[in-house]
Design a protein around this motif. Structure first.
Motif, PDB file in Angstrom:
ATOM      1  N   UNK A  92       0.467   7.913 -15.669  1.00 60.09           N
ATOM      2  CA  UNK A  92      -0.136   7.617 -15.078  1.00 60.09           C
ATOM      3  C   UNK A  92       0.947   9.360 -13.935  1.00 60.09           C
ATOM      4  N   UNK A  93       2.333   8.987 -14.566  1.00 60.72           N
ATOM      5  CA  UNK A  93       2.890  10.415 -13.813  1.00 60.72           C
ATOM      6  C   UNK A  93       2.220  11.281 -14.958  1.00 60.72           C
ATOM      7  N   UNK A  94       0.946  11.910 -13.863  1.00 62.38           N
ATOM      8  CA  UNK A  94       0.381  13.335 -14.456  1.00 62.38           C
ATOM      9  C   UNK A  94       0.985  14.756 -13.701  1.00 62.38           C
ATOM     10  N   UNK A  95       1.632  14.478 -12.911  1.00 59.75           N
ATOM     11  CA  UNK A  95       2.480  15.874 -12.549  1.00 59.75           C
ATOM     12  C   UNK A  95       2.865  16.799 -13.872  1.00 59.75           C
ATOM     13  N   UNK A  96       2.471  18.252 -13.966  1.00 58.51           N
ATOM     14  CA  UNK A  96       2.328  18.544 -15.067  1.00 58.51           C
ATOM     15  C   UNK A  96       3.828  19.104 -14.852  1.00 58.51           C
TER      16      UNK A  96
ATOM     17  N   UNK B 154      -0.441   0.544 -11.427  1.00 56.89           N
ATOM     18  CA  UNK B 154      -1.004   1.604 -11.524  1.00 56.89           C
ATOM     19  C   UNK B 154      -3.096   1.343 -11.453  1.00 56.89           C
ATOM     20  N   UNK B 155      -3.130   0.166 -12.720  1.00 61.04           N
ATOM     21  CA  UNK B 155      -4.366   0.024 -13.012  1.00 61.04           C
ATOM     22  C   UNK B 155      -5.148  -0.808 -11.969  1.00 61.04           C
ATOM     23  N   UNK B 156      -4.587  -1.227 -11.052  1.00 58.34           N
ATOM     24  CA  UNK B 156      -4.924  -1.796  -9.698  1.00 58.34           C
ATOM     25  C   UNK B 156      -5.598  -0.675  -8.522  1.00 58.34           C
ATOM     26  N   UNK B 157      -5.062   0.215  -9.053  1.00 60.08           N
ATOM     27  CA  UNK B 157      -5.124   1.454  -8.085  1.00 60.08           C
ATOM     28  C   UNK B 157      -4.037   1.330  -6.657  1.00 60.08           C
TER      29      UNK B 157
ATOM     30  N   UNK C 199       1.275  -1.290  -0.328  1.00 70.47           N
ATOM     31  CA  UNK C 199      -0.297  -0.234   0.232  1.00 70.47           C
ATOM     32  C   UNK C 199       1.096   1.099   0.075  1.00 70.47           C
ATOM     33  N   UNK C 200       1.489   1.538  -1.019  1.00 72.26           N
ATOM     34  CA  UNK C 200       1.998   2.989  -0.869  1.00 72.26           C
ATOM     35  C   UNK C 200       1.869   4.252  -0.513  1.00 72.26           C
ATOM     36  N   UNK C 201       0.205   4.560  -0.227  1.00 69.00           N
ATOM     37  CA  UNK C 201      -0.061   5.198   0.549  1.00 69.00           C
ATOM     38  C   UNK C 201       0.569   5.134   2.393  1.00 69.00           C
TER      39      UNK C 201
ATOM     40  N   UNK D 283      -1.142   2.121  -6.451  1.00 72.55           N
ATOM     41  CA  UNK D 283      -0.719   2.774  -6.801  1.00 72.55           C
ATOM     42  C   UNK D 283      -0.863   4.092  -7.360  1.00 72.55           C
ATOM     43  N   UNK D 284      -0.499   5.198  -6.659  1.00 71.91           N
ATOM     44  CA  UNK D 284      -0.722   6.520  -6.735  1.00 71.91           C
ATOM     45  C   UNK D 284       0.871   7.438  -7.566  1.00 71.91           C
ATOM     46  N   UNK D 285       0.514   8.021  -9.080  1.00 70.40           N
ATOM     47  CA  UNK D 285       2.596   8.843  -9.643  1.00 70.40           C
ATOM     48  C   UNK D 285       1.588   9.840 -10.035  1.00 70.40           C
ATOM     49  N   UNK D 286       0.762  10.058  -9.973  1.00 69.11           N
ATOM     50  CA  UNK D 286       0.545  11.600 -10.098  1.00 69.11           C
ATOM     51  C   UNK D 286       1.456  12.884  -9.262  1.00 69.11           C
ATOM     52  N   UNK D 287       2.314  12.104  -7.788  1.00 64.66           N
ATOM     53  CA  UNK D 287       3.525  13.107  -7.658  1.00 64.66           C
ATOM     54  C   UNK D 287       4.812  13.030  -8.089  1.00 64.66           C
ATOM     55  N   UNK D 288       4.648  12.205  -9.336  1.00 65.80           N
ATOM     56  CA  UNK D 288       5.719  11.734  -9.361  1.00 65.80           C
ATOM     57  C   UNK D 288       6.816  12.864 -10.487  1.00 65.80           C
ATOM     58  N   UNK D 289       7.585  13.335 -10.061  1.00 62.44           N
ATOM     59  CA  UNK D 289       8.917  14.229 -10.027  1.00 62.44           C
ATOM     60  C   UNK D 289       9.525  14.529 -11.455  1.00 62.44           C
ATOM     61  N   UNK D 290       9.900  12.679 -11.712  1.00 58.61           N
ATOM     62  CA  UNK D 290      10.960  12.598 -12.411  1.00 58.61           C
ATOM     63  C   UNK D 290      10.760  10.855 -12.664  1.00 58.61           C
TER      64      UNK D 290
END
Length: 336
Positions: free
Chosen positions: A117-121, A81-84, A61-63, A86-93
């Motif tokens: 999934x790595x959606x950090x703008x 990611x598909x199984x939810x 549970x990566x949270x 892992x959240x990659x929305x905050x990945x910077x690199x």
């Protein structure tokens, strides 16, 4: 080799906001090696570096688990990611290692899912590879913004520290004869022998396992523990000759490999460059021997051009061969 942006984020202070960096590798073996090297680089710093294993995918549970740098193959990361889990929305690199391999059709959909999934703008994406064909580079640039390209050495070329040689063996039957003769005359371990697929690896191993050499094999059909043991034994010198498919041709660092033998002709100049690049590393010299048959002659020109560009002597008749579109071909002979 291509570098986009910086790769020195591991020097910064650790974060408690979830996964901060993702390194994507095409094979489990390369992912494991990258994990070990990152642990060395982060020694003495409070960084949480994790390798995405089958057990971690199913249980983590990566949270709740701190993780600054996550290293994985595309399929395992896509599954998490598909199984939810892992959240990659905050990945910077996001680092794509051996990026031209990751952009091949077999992996492209998995990589695309991770990129989305790595959606950090403000994410920074970095691509690394010793080879990057123009078609793949065009595809890679579709996910890049203000990309910077850095090339060390010549683009898509082999190391000049490797002595390269082409050996004509006539037919498929001649390969095994030439290999046994090579070992009898000058076996200088450690030696890597590359074949085209796992069936060929199994067959060649069965031919050599009762010889007076310490030989092992690695391919995708083996259990993960057996694959890891094969690599560890080769690195430790317990194995003299390791028969392998291209599963370890990419990025794997074996210190002191004296010789690489292309038992089966490589499917492309990129495959050739990566295979022989397991030798001649870190300032050491190495040797690469490539067997070719009558059926392979039509594909010689691409390899001959790579050899000439790295300073090797090549017969003029090879360079004057007509340029043909490379197509994958499989040796027909089954070992008996």
């Amino acid at each position: 080799m291509f570098y986009f942006n910086n790769y020195f984020w591991y020097y910064q202070r650790a974060s408690k906001d979830g996964v901060r960096a993702v390194i994507l590798c095409p094979t489990r073996e390369l992912a494991s090696q990258t994990y070990r090297e990152c642990k060395k680089l982060a020694k003495g710093k409070k960084f949480y570096i994790k390798l995405m294993t089958k057990q971690l995918v199913n249980t983590a549970e990566f949270s709740k688990v701190p993780c600054d740098i996550l290293i994985s193959t595309p399929l395992r990361l896509k599954f998490a990611v598909t199984k939810r889990k892992l959240d990659l929305s905050r990945v910077e690199y996001l680092v794509l290692d051996e990026s031209d391999k990751l952009f091949e059709l077999g992996l492209l959909k998995q990589v695309d899912a991770v990129v989305k999934a790595c959606s950090n703008p403000s994410i920074i994406r970095s691509l690394f590879s010793a080879t990057l064909p123009d078609t793949v580079e065009e595809l890679a640039r579709t996910i890049m913004h203000d990309a910077v390209r850095v090339i060390i050495g010549r683009k898509n070329s082999a190391s000049e520290s490797i002595k390269q040689k082409l050996v004509f063996v006539g037919s498929e039957e001649g390969k095994l004869i030439a290999l046994r003769q090579t070992f009898q005359e000058s076996l200088n371990p450690p030696v890597l022998v590359f074949v085209q697929n796992k069936e060929r690896a199994k067959d060649l191993y069965n031919e050599l396992k009762f010889s007076d050499i310490r030989v092992d094999v690695i391919h995708s059909d083996l259990p993960q523990l057996q694959r890891e043991n094969a690599i560890d034994n080769f690195r430790a010198g317990k194995t003299w000759v390791l028969i392998a498919t291209d599963v370890i041709a990419r990025g794997m660092d074996f210190k002191g490999v004296n010789c690489v033998i292309n038992y089966d002709f490589p499917d492309s100049s990129s495959a050739y460059i990566h295979r022989i690049g397991r030798s001649g590393r870190a300032g050491r010299s190495g040797e690469a021997v490539t067997f070719y048959t009558e059926a392979d002659v039509r594909y010689l020109k691409n390899i001959a051009n790579v050899m000439k560009a790295s300073g090797c002597e090549v017969p003029e008749w090879m360079l004057s061969l007509p340029k043909l579109k490379w197509r994958k071909h499989r040796p027909k002979r089954v070992f008996k």
